[in-house]
Design a protein around this motif. Sequence first.
Motif, PDB file in Angstrom:
ATOM      1  N   PRO A 260       1.040  -0.968  -0.075  1.00 28.19           N
ATOM      2  CA  PRO A 260      -0.170   0.010  -0.143  1.00 28.19           C
ATOM      3  C   PRO A 260       0.786   1.301  -0.069  1.00 28.19           C
ATOM      4  CG  PRO A 260      -0.938  -1.557   1.519  1.00 28.19           C
ATOM      5  CD  PRO A 260       0.425  -2.219   1.023  1.00 28.19           C
ATOM      6  N   ALA A 261       1.976   1.267   0.757  1.00 27.78           N
ATOM      7  CA  ALA A 261       2.843   2.571   0.781  1.00 27.78           C
ATOM      8  C   ALA A 261       3.272   2.855  -0.587  1.00 27.78           C
ATOM      9  CB  ALA A 261       3.858   2.334   1.878  1.00 27.78           C
ATOM     10  N   TRP A 262       3.856   1.740  -1.409  1.00 25.46           N
ATOM     11  CA  TRP A 262       4.233   1.962  -2.869  1.00 25.46           C
ATOM     12  C   TRP A 262       3.206   2.342  -3.611  1.00 25.46           C
ATOM     13  CZ3 TRP A 262       3.339  -1.798  -7.089  1.00 25.46           C
ATOM     14  CH2 TRP A 262       3.955  -1.246  -8.278  1.00 25.46           C
ATOM     15  N   LEU A 263       2.095   1.933  -3.448  1.00 26.91           N
ATOM     16  CA  LEU A 263       0.776   2.440  -3.997  1.00 26.91           C
ATOM     17  C   LEU A 263       0.679   4.131  -3.883  1.00 26.91           C
ATOM     18  CD1 LEU A 263      -1.505  -0.585  -4.001  1.00 26.91           C
ATOM     19  CD2 LEU A 263      -0.117   0.185  -6.160  1.00 26.91           C
ATOM     20  N   ILE A 264       0.936   4.391  -2.672  1.00 28.98           N
ATOM     21  CA  ILE A 264       0.426   5.891  -2.248  1.00 28.98           C
ATOM     22  C   ILE A 264       1.728   6.661  -3.141  1.00 28.98           C
ATOM     23  CG2 ILE A 264       0.552   7.355  -0.299  1.00 28.98           C
ATOM     24  CD1 ILE A 264      -2.013   5.999  -0.740  1.00 28.98           C
ATOM     25  N   GLY A 265       2.936   6.102  -2.967  1.00 28.95           N
ATOM     26  CA  GLY A 265       3.819   6.870  -3.844  1.00 28.95           C
ATOM     27  C   GLY A 265       3.415   7.156  -5.189  1.00 28.95           C
ATOM     28  N   ILE A 266       2.981   6.010  -5.871  1.00 28.75           N
ATOM     29  CA  ILE A 266       2.553   6.057  -7.277  1.00 28.75           C
ATOM     30  C   ILE A 266       1.478   7.058  -7.391  1.00 28.75           C
ATOM     31  CG2 ILE A 266       1.546   5.029  -9.248  1.00 28.75           C
ATOM     32  CD1 ILE A 266       3.018   2.403  -8.206  1.00 28.75           C
ATOM     33  N   ALA A 267       0.707   7.087  -6.331  1.00 32.25           N
ATOM     34  CA  ALA A 267      -0.850   7.955  -6.362  1.00 32.25           C
ATOM     35  C   ALA A 267      -0.132   9.505  -6.194  1.00 32.25           C
ATOM     36  CB  ALA A 267      -1.431   7.719  -5.206  1.00 32.25           C
ATOM     37  N   ARG A 268       0.973   9.801  -5.395  1.00 34.70           N
ATOM     38  CA  ARG A 268       1.503  11.006  -5.135  1.00 34.70           C
ATOM     39  C   ARG A 268       2.062  11.604  -6.444  1.00 34.70           C
ATOM     40  NH1 ARG A 268       5.007  10.409  -0.772  1.00 34.70           N
ATOM     41  NH2 ARG A 268       3.359  11.160   0.446  1.00 34.70           N
ATOM     42  N   HIS A 269       2.765  10.754  -7.127  1.00 34.44           N
ATOM     43  CA  HIS A 269       3.344  10.948  -8.567  1.00 34.44           C
ATOM     44  C   HIS A 269       2.019  11.420  -9.636  1.00 34.44           C
ATOM     45  CE1 HIS A 269       7.698  10.501  -7.729  1.00 34.44           C
ATOM     46  NE2 HIS A 269       7.370   9.504  -6.904  1.00 34.44           N
ATOM     47  N   LYS A 270       1.099  10.572  -9.538  1.00 31.37           N
ATOM     48  CA  LYS A 270       0.184  10.760 -10.534  1.00 31.37           C
ATOM     49  C   LYS A 270      -0.501  12.213 -10.087  1.00 31.37           C
ATOM     50  CE  LYS A 270       0.656   7.480 -12.849  1.00 31.37           C
ATOM     51  NZ  LYS A 270       1.140   7.795 -14.323  1.00 31.37           N
ATOM     52  N   LEU A 271      -0.640  12.703  -8.654  1.00 27.55           N
ATOM     53  CA  LEU A 271      -1.110  13.558  -8.454  1.00 27.55           C
ATOM     54  C   LEU A 271      -0.472  15.066  -8.871  1.00 27.55           C
ATOM     55  CD1 LEU A 271      -3.691  15.080  -6.998  1.00 27.55           C
ATOM     56  CD2 LEU A 271      -2.258  14.808  -4.894  1.00 27.55           C
ATOM     57  N   VAL A 272       0.828  14.830  -8.693  1.00 30.30           N
ATOM     58  CA  VAL A 272       1.739  16.047  -9.119  1.00 30.30           C
ATOM     59  C   VAL A 272       1.574  15.800 -10.634  1.00 30.30           C
ATOM     60  CG1 VAL A 272       4.322  16.372  -9.388  1.00 30.30           C
ATOM     61  CG2 VAL A 272       3.449  15.765  -7.188  1.00 30.30           C
ATOM     62  N   ASP A 273       1.446  14.967 -11.339  1.00 32.56           N
ATOM     63  CA  ASP A 273       1.271  14.889 -12.855  1.00 32.56           C
ATOM     64  C   ASP A 273       0.174  15.753 -13.187  1.00 32.56           C
ATOM     65  OD1 ASP A 273       3.946  13.642 -12.999  1.00 32.56           O
ATOM     66  OD2 ASP A 273       2.921  11.694 -13.651  1.00 32.56           O
ATOM     67  N   HIS A 274      -0.740  15.459 -12.456  1.00 36.05           N
ATOM     68  CA  HIS A 274      -2.082  16.098 -12.785  1.00 36.05           C
ATOM     69  C   HIS A 274      -2.182  17.546 -12.790  1.00 36.05           C
ATOM     70  CE1 HIS A 274      -6.461  16.851 -12.441  1.00 36.05           C
ATOM     71  NE2 HIS A 274      -6.218  17.491 -11.514  1.00 36.05           N
ATOM     72  N   TRP A 275      -1.423  18.018 -11.450  1.00 26.20           N
ATOM     73  CA  TRP A 275      -1.394  19.259 -11.245  1.00 26.20           C
ATOM     74  C   TRP A 275      -0.489  20.081 -12.340  1.00 26.20           C
ATOM     75  CZ3 TRP A 275      -0.731  18.108  -5.503  1.00 26.20           C
ATOM     76  CH2 TRP A 275      -2.252  18.491  -4.941  1.00 26.20           C
ATOM     77  N   ARG A 276       0.610  19.287 -12.767  1.00 22.76           N
ATOM     78  CA  ARG A 276       1.430  19.904 -13.710  1.00 22.76           C
ATOM     79  C   ARG A 276       0.671  20.089 -15.036  1.00 22.76           C
ATOM     80  NH1 ARG A 276       6.706  16.142 -12.855  1.00 22.76           N
ATOM     81  NH2 ARG A 276       7.924  17.253 -11.181  1.00 22.76           N
ATOM     82  N   ARG A 277      -0.294  19.159 -15.333  1.00 23.56           N
ATOM     83  CA  ARG A 277      -0.970  19.391 -16.511  1.00 23.56           C
ATOM     84  C   ARG A 277      -1.920  20.551 -16.423  1.00 23.56           C
ATOM     85  NH1 ARG A 277      -1.369  13.712 -16.086  1.00 23.56           N
ATOM     86  NH2 ARG A 277      -3.525  13.825 -15.384  1.00 23.56           N
ATOM     87  N   LYS A 278      -2.382  20.575 -15.196  1.00 24.44           N
ATOM     88  CA  LYS A 278      -3.382  21.661 -15.049  1.00 24.44           C
ATOM     89  C   LYS A 278      -2.587  22.996 -15.177  1.00 24.44           C
ATOM     90  CE  LYS A 278      -7.164  22.086 -12.557  1.00 24.44           C
ATOM     91  NZ  LYS A 278      -8.455  21.710 -12.808  1.00 24.44           N
ATOM     92  N   GLU A 279      -1.451  23.182 -14.749  1.00 21.15           N
ATOM     93  CA  GLU A 279      -0.657  24.278 -14.686  1.00 21.15           C
ATOM     94  C   GLU A 279      -0.284  24.641 -16.329  1.00 21.15           C
ATOM     95  OE1 GLU A 279       1.367  27.738 -13.892  1.00 21.15           O
ATOM     96  OE2 GLU A 279      -0.062  26.756 -12.604  1.00 21.15           O
ATOM     97  N   ARG A 280       0.066  23.777 -16.887  1.00 22.84           N
ATOM     98  CA  ARG A 280       0.347  24.013 -18.233  1.00 22.84           C
ATOM     99  C   ARG A 280      -0.909  24.600 -19.061  1.00 22.84           C
ATOM    100  NH1 ARG A 280       3.520  19.370 -17.977  1.00 22.84           N
ATOM    101  NH2 ARG A 280       1.903  18.131 -18.645  1.00 22.84           N
ATOM    102  N   GLU A 281      -2.014  24.100 -18.720  1.00 26.31           N
ATOM    103  CA  GLU A 281      -3.343  24.421 -19.469  1.00 26.31           C
ATOM    104  C   GLU A 281      -3.744  26.007 -19.095  1.00 26.31           C
ATOM    105  OE1 GLU A 281      -6.283  21.637 -18.052  1.00 26.31           O
ATOM    106  OE2 GLU A 281      -5.336  19.987 -19.162  1.00 26.31           O
ATOM    107  N   THR A 282      -3.266  26.256 -17.891  1.00 29.26           N
ATOM    108  CA  THR A 282      -3.732  27.824 -17.319  1.00 29.26           C
ATOM    109  C   THR A 282      -2.720  28.850 -17.412  1.00 29.26           C
ATOM    110  OG1 THR A 282      -3.231  27.062 -14.905  1.00 29.26           O
ATOM    111  CG2 THR A 282      -5.668  26.721 -15.754  1.00 29.26           C
ATOM    112  N   ARG A 283      -1.483  28.258 -17.481  1.00 28.23           N
ATOM    113  CA  ARG A 283      -0.286  28.999 -17.514  1.00 28.23           C
ATOM    114  C   ARG A 283      -0.355  30.252 -18.721  1.00 28.23           C
ATOM    115  NH1 ARG A 283       4.382  25.673 -18.243  1.00 28.23           N
ATOM    116  NH2 ARG A 283       4.266  25.485 -16.131  1.00 28.23           N
ATOM    117  N   GLY A 284      -0.951  30.228 -19.732  1.00 32.56           N
ATOM    118  CA  GLY A 284      -1.278  31.112 -20.717  1.00 32.56           C
ATOM    119  C   GLY A 284      -2.292  32.050 -20.436  1.00 32.56           C
ATOM    120  N   LEU A 285      -3.212  31.738 -19.555  1.00 36.27           N
ATOM    121  CA  LEU A 285      -4.162  32.513 -19.320  1.00 36.27           C
ATOM    122  C   LEU A 285      -3.918  33.555 -18.060  1.00 36.27           C
ATOM    123  CD1 LEU A 285      -7.087  29.816 -19.462  1.00 36.27           C
ATOM    124  CD2 LEU A 285      -6.315  31.405 -21.115  1.00 36.27           C
TER     125      LEU A 285
END
Length: 163
Positions: free
Chosen positions: A57-82
Motif C-alpha cells: 500500500p505504501a508503494w501505491l501511495i507513492g505512485i498516487a502522489r506522482h500521479k497527483l503531481v502529474d495532474h497538477w502539472r498538466r493543469k498548470e500548463r493548461e492555465t499558464r497562458g491565461l
Amino acid sequence: MHPDPAFALLEVYDAALPQVYGYLLARCGDRAHAEELTSETFLAAVQGCRDGGPVSPAWLIGIARHKLVDHWRRKERETRGLRLAYQEERVDDPWDEEVDALHAREVLAALTPDHRCALTLRYLDGLPVPEVARHLGRTVHATESLLARARAAFRRAYTGGPR
C-alpha cells in the motif's frame, strides 16, 4: 510459463484501493479526478509490478502522489497562458496561525495548480522542501520561491486581502 508478476497486485488491491482513493480525494477534493487518478495509479502499478516493483500500500501511495503531481502539472500548463505574470510580495507564513479547515480547503482548491501542488506536498504530506523539489522537478531554491509565493497567495485568499 511464468505467471505475470502483476498478479501480486491483486493480493493488496482490496486493502489498498480505499487508501489510494482516500489519499487522492483528500488532496484534490474532486471525486471524478480522484477516481481517474486512482485508476491511473493502478495502471502504473501493473507496469511497476512487471518491472519488479515492491507491491505494498505504501508503494501505491507513492505512485498516487506522482500521479497527483502529474495532474497538477498538466493543469498548470493548461492555465499558464491565461494568467498574467506577477511578482508577489513576501508575507508571514499563513501556517503560523490556526486555520478553519473547510475554508482552507476551499482556498487551496482555488489556487493555481503549481501553488496547490507545492503547498499540498509540503504541508499536507509533510514532505521536506528538498523532497517537494524532487517531486516537482525543480531545484530546492526554485521550490522555496514557489512555496513563498504559494503561501502569500494562500494568505491573501484566506484573509480576503488585496491581490
